[in-house]
Design an enzyme around this catalytic site. Sequence first.
Site, PDB file in Angstrom:
ATOM      1  N   ARG A   1      58.121 106.736-107.663  1.00  0.00           N
ATOM      2  CA  ARG A   1      58.350 105.497-107.837  1.00  0.00           C
ATOM      3  C   ARG A   1      57.717 104.657-108.780  1.00  0.00           C
ATOM      4  O   ARG A   1      58.178 103.781-109.514  1.00  0.00           O
ATOM      5  CB  ARG A   1      58.412 104.627-106.349  1.00  0.00           C
ATOM      6  CG  ARG A   1      59.491 104.808-105.629  1.00  0.00           C
ATOM      7  CD  ARG A   1      59.194 104.890-104.053  1.00  0.00           C
ATOM      8  NE  ARG A   1      58.471 106.165-104.034  1.00  0.00           N
ATOM      9  CZ  ARG A   1      59.040 107.351-103.690  1.00  0.00           C
ATOM     10  NH1 ARG A   1      60.485 107.325-103.519  1.00  0.00           N
ATOM     11  NH2 ARG A   1      58.251 108.322-103.681  1.00  0.00           N
ATOM     12  N   THR A   2      56.304 104.717-108.643  1.00  0.00           N
ATOM     13  CA  THR A   2      55.356 103.829-109.311  1.00  0.00           C
ATOM     14  C   THR A   2      55.607 104.204-110.799  1.00  0.00           C
ATOM     15  O   THR A   2      55.715 103.370-111.461  1.00  0.00           O
ATOM     16  CB  THR A   2      53.899 104.143-108.851  1.00  0.00           C
ATOM     17  OG1 THR A   2      53.841 103.906-107.698  1.00  0.00           O
ATOM     18  CG2 THR A   2      53.050 102.922-109.567  1.00  0.00           C
TER      19      THR A   2
ATOM     20  N   LYS B   1      40.671 121.027-120.288  1.00  0.00           N
ATOM     21  CA  LYS B   1      39.389 121.433-121.152  1.00  0.00           C
ATOM     22  C   LYS B   1      38.298 121.058-120.742  1.00  0.00           C
ATOM     23  O   LYS B   1      37.129 121.083-121.306  1.00  0.00           O
ATOM     24  CB  LYS B   1      39.995 121.182-122.460  1.00  0.00           C
ATOM     25  CG  LYS B   1      41.115 121.948-123.081  1.00  0.00           C
ATOM     26  CD  LYS B   1      41.477 121.466-124.599  1.00  0.00           C
ATOM     27  CE  LYS B   1      42.994 121.649-124.842  1.00  0.00           C
ATOM     28  NZ  LYS B   1      43.344 120.766-126.037  1.00  0.00           N
TER      29      LYS B   1
ATOM     30  N   ARG C   1      46.735 106.172-112.233  1.00  0.00           N
ATOM     31  CA  ARG C   1      46.709 106.425-110.847  1.00  0.00           C
ATOM     32  C   ARG C   1      45.664 107.503-110.794  1.00  0.00           C
ATOM     33  O   ARG C   1      45.718 108.556-111.666  1.00  0.00           O
ATOM     34  CB  ARG C   1      48.034 106.742-110.171  1.00  0.00           C
ATOM     35  CG  ARG C   1      47.881 107.386-108.920  1.00  0.00           C
ATOM     36  CD  ARG C   1      49.154 107.909-108.066  1.00  0.00           C
ATOM     37  NE  ARG C   1      49.907 106.448-107.880  1.00  0.00           N
ATOM     38  CZ  ARG C   1      50.923 106.516-107.174  1.00  0.00           C
ATOM     39  NH1 ARG C   1      51.445 107.797-106.711  1.00  0.00           N
ATOM     40  NH2 ARG C   1      51.603 105.446-106.900  1.00  0.00           N
TER      41      ARG C   1
ATOM     42  N   HIS D   1      46.515  99.655-103.797  1.00  0.00           N
ATOM     43  CA  HIS D   1      47.513 100.053-104.887  1.00  0.00           C
ATOM     44  C   HIS D   1      48.245  98.679-104.802  1.00  0.00           C
ATOM     45  O   HIS D   1      49.522  98.303-104.290  1.00  0.00           O
ATOM     46  CB  HIS D   1      48.710 100.737-104.230  1.00  0.00           C
ATOM     47  CG  HIS D   1      49.743 101.595-104.902  1.00  0.00           C
ATOM     48  ND1 HIS D   1      49.948 101.046-106.000  1.00  0.00           N
ATOM     49  CD2 HIS D   1      50.759 102.412-104.452  1.00  0.00           C
ATOM     50  CE1 HIS D   1      51.324 101.570-106.435  1.00  0.00           C
ATOM     51  NE2 HIS D   1      51.523 102.475-105.676  1.00  0.00           N
TER      52      HIS D   1
HETATM   53  N1   CP Z   1      55.263 104.087-103.201  1.00  0.00           N
HETATM   54  C1   CP Z   1      54.496 104.828-104.065  1.00  0.00           C
HETATM   55  O1   CP Z   1      53.532 104.574-104.716  1.00  0.00           O
HETATM   56  O2   CP Z   1      55.243 106.044-104.482  1.00  0.00           O
HETATM   57  P1   CP Z   1      54.877 106.970-105.374  1.00  0.00           P
HETATM   58  O3   CP Z   1      53.916 107.794-104.913  1.00  0.00           O
HETATM   59  O4   CP Z   1      56.293 107.977-105.735  1.00  0.00           O
HETATM   60  O5   CP Z   1      54.664 106.342-106.570  1.00  0.00           O
END
Ligand code: CP
Length: 309
Positions: free
Chosen positions: A57-58, A86, A107, A135
């Site tokens: 999603r993100t 590497k 991320r 998040h």
């Molecule tokens: N909600 C969320 O962060 O989903 P993903 O891990 O799929 O990005």
Amino acid sequence: MNEFYQKDIISIKDYTKDQLETIFASTDKIMQLNPQDRREICKGKTLGYLFYEPSTRTRLSFDSAMASIGGNSLGISDISSSSTQKGESLADTVRIMSIYSDVLVLRNPLDGSSRFAAEISDKPVINAGSGTEEHPTQAIQDLFTIKKEKKKIDGLKIGIVGDLKYGRTVYSLLYGLGNYDVDVRLISPESLRIRSDSTYEIKKRIDFTETTDIEDHLDELDVLYVTRIQKERFPDEEEYLKVKGSYVVGLDMLKRMKDDAIILHPLPRIDEIAADVDTTKNAKYFEQAEYGKHTRAALLGMILNENGF
Ligand code: CP
């Protein structure tokens, strides 16, 4: 100049209620624009993403959001195919990505990684998940969903259930809810209560009660925010197996809730919400995922345009 121009998004703690409400108003505005006008907002701009952990999603909602406002995206979602293999450092990878992009989405499994990247990058950095820490854009999407679906946030009774120890969305949501007058019930197995190092910070912002028993609270809640047990963050699989399947929200639970209560989940879902809940009017987690695209488009529009859009 709009106050979000060229600014990083690292922690939801950095935002006031007024700022959150400005983001929600911009999201409403962007949702009402016709596709042609929407594509003018970030025409010619590039979003760079660096995902050191899996995401559906993100990453895709940032990608889709950027395309919908006329920009493009490039990046690394499979770190094993990058020069990290590497031995290239996070610092150098961020430096390089900031050359190729106007805004960087990161991320990374390490707490503090986004703040570290923001110190290095010439371009704004958006935290798309840093360890078990935060998040923030998920919280913005969650708060926006509550506001859209319940028409308000103040005055609501909100239950958050599941893995409150490792689930970073929980921390960002709690910090964000700290801007509102809400009654929060934290429901988890004893071993997955919110981390004691964060309790003080959360208590400063919000009133909450902690319990292991979801049944006692179901009939009072306006919002039930369900989270996945974060198997990948357990140091010991035995400990995960002890709490796996602790709470499963099914039609039986839903019957005991208010008729207009809503069920949210940041997703991915494993087994903590039964599939037959999906078709009820209370299930709003797929709408929540869709709002994520629009909130992220609004954030990008504000970060990349001096005078907003
Ligand atoms: N909600 C969320 O962060 O989903 P993903 O891990 O799929 O990005």
